[in-house]
Design an enzyme around this catalytic site. Structure first.
Site, short mmCIF file in Angstrom:
data_model
loop_
_atom_site.label_atom_id
_atom_site.label_comp_id
_atom_site.label_asym_id
_atom_site.label_seq_id
_atom_site.Cartn_x
_atom_site.Cartn_y
_atom_site.Cartn_z
N ASP A 62 0.88 -0.63 0.26
CA ASP A 62 0.40 -0.01 0.33
C ASP A 62 0.76 1.45 -0.13
O ASP A 62 2.39 1.14 0.08
CB ASP A 62 -0.94 0.50 1.07
CG ASP A 62 -2.49 0.58 1.13
OD1 ASP A 62 -3.32 0.28 1.00
OD2 ASP A 62 -1.76 1.84 0.41
N LYS A 105 -0.57 3.07 5.81
CA LYS A 105 -0.99 1.44 6.53
C LYS A 105 -0.40 0.80 6.39
O LYS A 105 -0.88 -0.73 7.26
CB LYS A 105 -2.21 1.82 5.71
CG LYS A 105 -3.16 2.54 4.96
CD LYS A 105 -4.15 3.00 4.32
CE LYS A 105 -5.07 3.59 4.71
NZ LYS A 105 -6.27 3.83 3.74
N ASN A 127 2.92 2.45 -4.35
CA ASN A 127 2.32 2.16 -5.45
C ASN A 127 3.08 1.56 -6.45
O ASN A 127 3.64 1.62 -6.94
CB ASN A 127 2.12 3.52 -6.14
CG ASN A 127 1.41 3.75 -7.04
OD1 ASN A 127 0.38 2.53 -7.54
ND2 ASN A 127 0.57 4.56 -7.94
N CYS A 141 -9.50 -13.05 -17.06
CA CYS A 141 -9.02 -12.21 -16.42
C CYS A 141 -9.36 -10.95 -16.41
O CYS A 141 -10.61 -10.56 -16.85
CB CYS A 141 -7.60 -11.84 -16.92
SG CYS A 141 -7.19 -10.85 -18.69
N CYS A 181 -10.20 -9.17 -20.06
CA CYS A 181 -10.95 -10.46 -20.63
C CYS A 181 -12.39 -9.15 -20.51
O CYS A 181 -13.44 -9.17 -21.29
CB CYS A 181 -11.07 -12.06 -20.41
SG CYS A 181 -9.87 -12.39 -21.18
N CYS A 226 -17.31 11.66 -1.81
CA CYS A 226 -15.53 10.26 -1.66
C CYS A 226 -17.22 9.12 -1.99
O CYS A 226 -18.30 9.69 -1.28
CB CYS A 226 -15.35 10.52 -0.12
SG CYS A 226 -16.36 10.79 1.40
N CYS A 233 -7.97 -11.20 -25.72
CA CYS A 233 -8.42 -10.31 -24.62
C CYS A 233 -6.76 -9.39 -25.18
O CYS A 233 -5.63 -9.89 -25.70
CB CYS A 233 -7.33 -10.93 -23.33
SG CYS A 233 -7.24 -9.92 -21.99
N CYS A 246 -2.08 -13.41 -21.32
CA CYS A 246 -3.70 -14.06 -20.53
C CYS A 246 -3.20 -14.70 -21.62
O CYS A 246 -4.32 -16.24 -21.63
CB CYS A 246 -4.50 -13.04 -20.78
SG CYS A 246 -6.51 -13.94 -20.70
#
Lengths: 428, 428
Positions: free
Chosen positions: A96, A119, A142, A217, A220, A241, A330, A335
């Site tokens: 996070d 976090k 990130n 996936c 997809c 929010c 896809c 995939c």
């Protein structure tokens, strides 16, 4: 400098505050080498090991060898991590890049005094205190930036207790971009993962099990109960929010970890898609292994073969069924590669319908209510017991023209074209 | 006596430990007078107040006037109390007489350092830190003794913020005797309550909403997914214990609080019975208000009128339906009294089937799939859109011979005799 008496007073005050902060400092949990079934108040694993005695899990201790990555440690991810920690997972890897805020206090896990901490750090410290037996790695970045994405892939592929790939990735993120990053990584690494999400209005959610090449996936087809595609940060800048509730998020975390345990410890049936609608307590579910419900619908509604997605619309009183098989077109090249690998797997013939055997239909019918079998609609079943006021209203049509084909573990589906499927999803 | 330098060192050590215990002591949450919708990181209610903007709840602030009693603060009750606290409930009243043990650490909420404390005190202190706006009363006694039962009744009937009866009682106890005590109290006090429970093998659970006189009380009929009738303490003496999982207990707590919110804040449909089977992710649900699913089954299976209990047996591919109306011969005299009061209420005619009006059938059909209407089975509906491969396989039989009778808010049920119902439950 303070006098000794002043300092002594300060020490007493701090000791009292510390005792209060630690909840009067009862015995603190020490590390435990081997999970025991012993029923004593001091054994944190007795209730889990009881799953063996109850015949639910064969080898619960195996959980200590397993590693799970939790991406996103918010309303769903933090509870997910806490559940896995209390279940005694071997290793937990947290990702996070957000900070705890008072605005998060309407969800479980974080506490007001943690506001301002990252976090992952706040979570790791709480989780480690809850269960010191769990190895916890925390990454405060990130995953969607180019550099971090590579670090993320490396961590997933070497993150287990033995430096092999993790056993499972759980997506608990709150935006589309992060979900796509996890999807791309898992397709490339051939890594099984669960997607999860909660709607912006806080009253529905879903989990989805993604097996690269075998099931759709994230690229997809979008999930049917779509979590916010708009980054929360964008919304917040505009002074609005998304709504959230500790109930819905706790329930989705519960579904996620329950299916994680079923998958990793090999008990029950893993849901491939499980939705939750709080307003009506409705749960559309889909599995590749539990065919009963789908078969029932096939019996009742006779629409072609058994499908992989089972939905229900409370508004229109109808159960739609559609496939969630992967999209051959896809956008994700990995995939498509996994799909080709999956198609190349040896085909295992599925057992035909159990109702084709000669044993009494519904011999174990605990409700004493039955329907005639699909494959022998006209046959009188002498053991058909109906309770008072209940009758069989119609014969189910016979349809021998479409024998089930078998592709690996999957049952054949009455496929909507992808265009139609996407159209339906877009119009939802 | 220690030197000033030694004491100074001790102060620094204690300060560090305290900071660690408090998670580096970020800003602590202060009391808030009025719930605000303002979207700032420091507002713990922004995500809840957003439920108004989202059109889910009309008047979320009302929650601050409401009082809920939670009986049993174990695996389900502690999470229930935490969810209500984070949602900003006005007042929470906790009852338990047990102590926190390390053996409870496989469930959410309590932490190892709380081992040895009474559950209600440990819970109250954690909850108060999470949300200082909630008024919390904690009672550390066993409600089943004669004296305590009277104290319990008095607290329930005067426990609200204005000394009126509490708005709702939530049963989160783990034994039959305590459930019966709550049932007796609520029948006598005409108090609405939710029963909840988790099975001994940890993989199923249920909640049940009990409205004295209107729905079956706990003495009328046992719940369909029965939580342990054997006191945990008896089991522990014999060196065995029930299994438990944080997942199942968190999910049941989530269902309980979600339905509590729906009932108290008047949104969505409250489930009168909601079960959960972890192995197959199956959720038998029953409500008095949501008639759609039951009507669908009535359409499909044509067994008499709509029933109040909807079950599903994964093993036998069948949806049984049965009533959970109260037992006229219930042992509890107050239950019989409430039934008489309920029967004496003016009968409100229910609206007839919405499909009888002249608007297009399934105009909002989001899946593009439909069935012909019950009341006009032969009629061609020009707007009936089926996706490729899906067809209507049969006409639904017309049955105009059994118009629905109406008893208050309840729909008429094809009643099993009580004997049959009990027999079925016993054989499960």
């Amino acid at each position: 400098m303070a006098t000794a008496a002043e300092l002594q007073k300060k020490v007493r005050e701090l000791e009292a505050k510390l005792a209060a902060a630690l909840g009067n400092a009862g015995p603190v949990r020490q590390k435990i080498d081997v999970m025991s079934s012993e029923v004593v108040d001091s054994n944190p694993y007795s209730r889990l090991m009881a799953l063996k005695r109850m015949g639910i899990v064969e080898n619960y201790e195996k959980i200590r060898e397993l590693s799970v990555a939790v991406v996103g440690v918010g309303g769903v991810g933090s509870v997910t991590a806490e559940m896995l920690t209390r279940c005694g997972i071997g290793k937990l890897i947290l990702f996070d890049y957000d900070k705890v805020e008072l605005a998060n206090m309407n969800r479980l896990f974080f506490q007001p005094h943690q506001a301002g901490l990252s976090k992952v750090d706040a979570a790791a410290s709480t989780l480690q205190a809850i269960n010191p037996d769990v190895a916890i790695d925390a990454y405060n970045y990130n995953i969607t930036t180019v550099d971090n994405f590579q670090k993320f892939c490396d961590t997933i592929s070497t993150g287990s207790l033995t430096s092999s790939p993790v056993d499972l990735v759980l997506s608990c993120v709150d935006n589309f971009e992060a979900r796509m990053a996890i999807n791309t990584a898992c397709n490339e690494l051939n890594q099984r993962w669960f997607e999860s999400g909660v709607s912006e209005n806080a009253v529905s959610g879903h989990i989805q099990f993604i097996i690269p090449g075998e099931t759709a996936c994230f690229a997809c087809a979008p999930p049917l109960v779509v979590a916010s595609k708009i980054d929360e940060k964008t919304l917040k800048r505009e002074g609005v929010c998304a709504a959230s509730l500790p109930t819905t998020m706790g329930i989705v975390a519960g579904f996620l970890v329950q299916n994680t345990l079923k998958h990793l410890l090999n008990f029950g049936n893993v849901s491939h898609y499980l939705g939750y609608s709080a307003l009506t307590d409705f749960f559309p579910a889909m599995t590749l292994r539990v065919r009963e419900l789908q078969n029932t619908l096939k019996h009742l509604l006779n629409f072609g073969n058994v499908s992989h997605y089972l939905g229900y619309s409370a508004l229109t009183d109808f159960f739609p069924a559609m496939t969630l098989r992967p999209n051959p077109q896809c956008d994700d090249s990995y995939c498509r590669q996994r799909q080709a690998e999956f198609r190349a797997k040896p085909v295992v013939e599925l057992a035909t319908e159990v109702t084709e055997d000669s044993s009494p239909v519904h011999a174990d019918n605990e409700y004493g209510i039955s329907l005639v079998d699909e494959n022998s609609p006209e046959e009188e079943t002498p053991d058909l017991k109906l309770v008072d006021g209940v009758q069989v209203a119609y014969s189910i049509p016979v349809d021998n023209s479409t024998p089930e084909s078998s592709t690996g573990g999957a049952v054949a589906a009455s496929e909507l074209s992808l265009e139609e499927l996407m159209q339906q999803m877009k119009s939802m």
